[in-house]
Design an enzyme around this catalytic site. Sequence first.
Site: not given
Length: 471
Positions: A239-241, A274
């Site tokens: 998960l790259e959030l 991000c």
Amino acid sequence: MGSPSKTEMQDTLSPIDGSVFVSRPLAGEHQIIACVEQASAAYNRSEASWKNTPLAQRKALCKKAIDQLLSHKDEIATELSWMMGRPIRYGAGELAGVEERSDYMINICEQALADIKLEDKPGVTRYIKRESLGVVLVIAPWNYPFLTAINAIIPALLAGNCVILKHSAQTPLCAERLYQAFSDAGLPEGVFQYLHMSHDNTAKLIANKQISYVAFTGSVYGGQMVEQAASGRFIGVGLELGGKDPAYVREDADIDSAVETLVDGAFFNSGQSCCGIERIYVHYTVYDDFVIKAVALTKQYQLGRSDNPEVTLGPMVRTSAADFVREQIADALDKGAIAHIDEALFPMSQQGTPYLAPQILTHVDHSMSVMTQESFGPVVGIMKVSSDDEAINLMNDSDFGLTASIFTQNIELGIELGDRLETGTFFLNRCDYLDPALAWTGVKQSGRGCTLSQLGFEHLTRPKSFHIKQV
């Protein structure tokens, strides 16, 4: 997975003018099942399976596919400008990053995937192999649609996995471009596929027992949905959030360099990154100088249609995203912040459109959402601090931890301060960059797992231990 009585269409509205740039049918139940079964068959078939294809051949095919993709860079730059609003003048930059990251992963894969050999005991041989997982589902976002996808696709394929790509509804042509590149390169049928899917069918696909790993890049909310869909399956989920990435400018920093770097870090891609800079803390002794120079540089941006080669700041991806940033700015102003950019300098910036002027706010604090909630737009708050300790405490006062930057000419002290930061990547005198040799990872709500570097391969393989006793 429920199949609709008639084909559902997915329309991609261009932020340039709100027109439908591309329309694609969403995959139904039968198409999705067929795709998964084809991927599983390509991975498992006894003869010529992808997992048993020699690594040298997998490397050559991946390299050829990237070359095929790069041969269409001009058309891709145009498509990106229309699908997600990045100025066309910067289109080639993302593909240069794709080449850099792909080449690095191809070059290190033999070392990354090599057996781990241990010292033999008397009469015993021991080693650990890295085995592929199976079918990997990659869910990619629109803001860096090729880079974020390639971070997982290339190492997954090199490791012997088959890949299904689900791309953002905003950038469907990226999935098709990648598929065509791998097809032209000669990848066996079923090894790399894509699906245009609804959110519901994506969740159902994650729950499919033939999916062995999910690599997701997107929002915190999206990451929560992925975790819920995978719950109870005991598969890996990367998960790259989100991020609310901070920078600290010390009193001994090279101010001109810090201004140039941080303004670009805040406003490139209209702030839709991000790891973009969303909050800046500046030592009080250089604060005024920094703000004056940052404001002057920001006023030089040219806001306009992203298909215009002269434009350096395009529209945000959609009006609702721009409206969220407008609300953050209004909230900050109501609480005492000062806006330094007059929107009149950017005539294209208008309410009810995705066109939004860049904005610098001062007199900000952490009671304001613009300093705590991810903006993902062209706004940055600059806050005066009196010490290193105050800056570090404020930088760590966040639900996110993707990257953090410090600007100082005292390298040794800068590294000591970096050790105190709660972040996945620490930068000294730079920001907003991914080095393919370094693990790309985050802490807190910025996610878990990692891509890139040698460590990235560990998440796309499983260890298998061999303990062999001589008899």
